[in-house]
Scaffold this active site. Structure first.
Site, mmCIF file in Angstrom:
data_model
loop_
_atom_site.group_PDB
_atom_site.id
_atom_site.type_symbol
_atom_site.label_atom_id
_atom_site.label_comp_id
_atom_site.label_asym_id
_atom_site.label_seq_id
_atom_site.Cartn_x
_atom_site.Cartn_y
_atom_site.Cartn_z
ATOM 1 N N CYS A 9 -33.780 -22.607 22.246
ATOM 2 C CA CYS A 9 -34.049 -22.108 20.893
ATOM 3 C C CYS A 9 -34.685 -23.184 20.005
ATOM 4 O O CYS A 9 -35.654 -22.909 19.285
ATOM 5 C CB CYS A 9 -32.772 -21.575 20.258
ATOM 6 S SG CYS A 9 -31.346 -22.679 20.403
ATOM 7 N N HIS A 36 -31.890 -22.331 12.757
ATOM 8 C CA HIS A 36 -31.980 -23.754 13.085
ATOM 9 C C HIS A 36 -33.027 -24.413 12.173
ATOM 10 O O HIS A 36 -34.127 -23.888 11.992
ATOM 11 C CB HIS A 36 -32.418 -23.957 14.533
ATOM 12 C CG HIS A 36 -31.367 -23.641 15.544
ATOM 13 N ND1 HIS A 36 -30.078 -23.309 15.218
ATOM 14 C CD2 HIS A 36 -31.429 -23.626 16.916
ATOM 15 C CE1 HIS A 36 -29.379 -23.105 16.328
ATOM 16 N NE2 HIS A 36 -30.173 -23.290 17.368
ATOM 17 N N ASN A 39 -32.569 -18.701 15.058
ATOM 18 C CA ASN A 39 -32.386 -19.118 16.448
ATOM 19 C C ASN A 39 -32.056 -17.974 17.392
ATOM 20 O O ASN A 39 -32.326 -18.046 18.596
ATOM 21 C CB ASN A 39 -31.283 -20.169 16.538
ATOM 22 C CG ASN A 39 -29.980 -19.705 15.901
ATOM 23 O OD1 ASN A 39 -29.936 -19.487 14.680
ATOM 24 N ND2 ASN A 39 -28.930 -19.558 16.676
#
Length: 332
Positions: free
Chosen positions: A130, A237, A310
């Site tokens: 990811c 993220h 993510n």
């Protein structure tokens, strides 16, 4: 458009559920859907469109049906066991685990970056990590125009990247409960520890970013280092990326590159507090880029901030985009 028979392996998990949602949102041409999971999830139901589907138990024989594509999100050991069984039966597997990413025979693909690698697939295609996916979308236009000598990744990764257990540790931790999954409390805390530590002092997550960058970019000469940190955010993220390019650049030209790059959304107006936020990225499939500035400590240095959901772009959406790319390239 022709429609396809699609299996989703790990359909009851966090990413599997999101794969079903993204397939529907992106209007992927699904003819028959086959949700699969482990024995403990057999008989459960999942929703897709206006129908409910009964989850069947994952086994070799489950792929004896006419299945065109199987999206796997059930963990590395499951993929190692069942992806070859599906591929042997002519199913194209798009796998979200780390099991096949560094196999030289398996393409590791971000559709905005290296869709041409799909042409050499042998019925198994790997979805990158990811944190790597969003970085590659951002770095590709820089690499193509200026070349890249060195990358320094510093990541701030959401708890959903650890699955349900990590999510619950934060959810319960803010209520005062003790951590059950992470080695230390994640609530009101940052953990510089994602996956296991290796003998070189890096974690597996950090080395994934190093090795996957080389493979996706087809350039082992790029010097790459990474520090990955788990932060108390549910989804999204965030990454601070420092790049040393081979050629000189003007910073406004770099901003223009990001503005025009596929999959990128420019959020760069710091005077008005405009920069990428995890809350903004949540629920979307884009990669948001901002805080773009020259690194004065080195020649040809760029700093920028990069954010993506993510579970979507970092997992489910990238897998579905790979499936679309297979169709567009006439590979299925």
């Amino acid at each position: 458009m022709k429609s396809y028979n699609v299996a989703v392996v790990g359909a009851t998990g966090m990413v599997g559920q999101k794969m079903l949602q993204v397939l529907e949102e992106m209007k992927f041409p699904v003819n028959n859907l086959y949700p699969m999971a482990s024995a403990r999830s057999k008989g459960k139901t999942v929703k897709f469109g206006d129908k409910e589907y009964v989850v069947e138990e994952l086994c070799d024989e489950a792929f004896d049906k006419d299945i065109d594509i199987a999206l796997f999100s059930a963990g590395g050991s499951t993929s190692e066991r069942f992806a070859p069984a599906a591929a042997k039966r002519g199913v194209i597997v798009i796998d979200n685990s780390s099991a096949w990413r560094m196999d030289p025979e398996v393409p590791l693909v971000v559709p905005e970056v290296n869709p041409e690698d799909l042409k050499r697939h042998k019925n198994i295609i790997a979805n990158p990590n990811c944190s790597t996916i969003q970085a590659m979308v951002a770095l590709k236009p820089i690499y193509d125009k200026y070349g890249i000598d060195r990358i320094v990744y510093s990541t701030y990764q959401a708890v959903s990247g650890s699955g349900v257990k990590g999510y619950k540790d934060l959810e319960e931790g803010v209520k005062g409960a003790e951590n059950q999954f992470y080695p230390h409390p994640i609530a009101y805390n940052c953990l510089p520890h994602i996956d296991d530590f290796l003998d070189n002092g890096y974690t597996k997550e950090e080395m994934k970013m190093v090795n996957e960058t080389h493979k996706i970019m087809h350039d082992d000469n790029i010097r790459v280092t990474a520090t990955t940190v788990r932060v108390p955010v549910y989804y999204g993220h965030s990454e601070s990326i420092n790049v040393e390019t081979k050629k000189p650049f003007e910073i406004e030209d770099v901003k223009a590159l990001f503005k025009d790059a596929p999959g990128c959304v420019l959020r760069d107006d710091p005077a008005n507090n405009v920069y990428p936020l995890a809350r903004e990225a949540e629920g979307t499939n884009d990669v948001y880029i901002g805080r773009i500035r020259r690194d004065f400590s080195i020649d040809n240095g760029i700093n920028f901030w990069c954010v993506a959901d993510n579970i979507r772009k970092g997992a489910a959406a990238n897998a579905v985009q790979i499936a679309f790319a297979l169709i567009e390239e006439g590979l299925i």
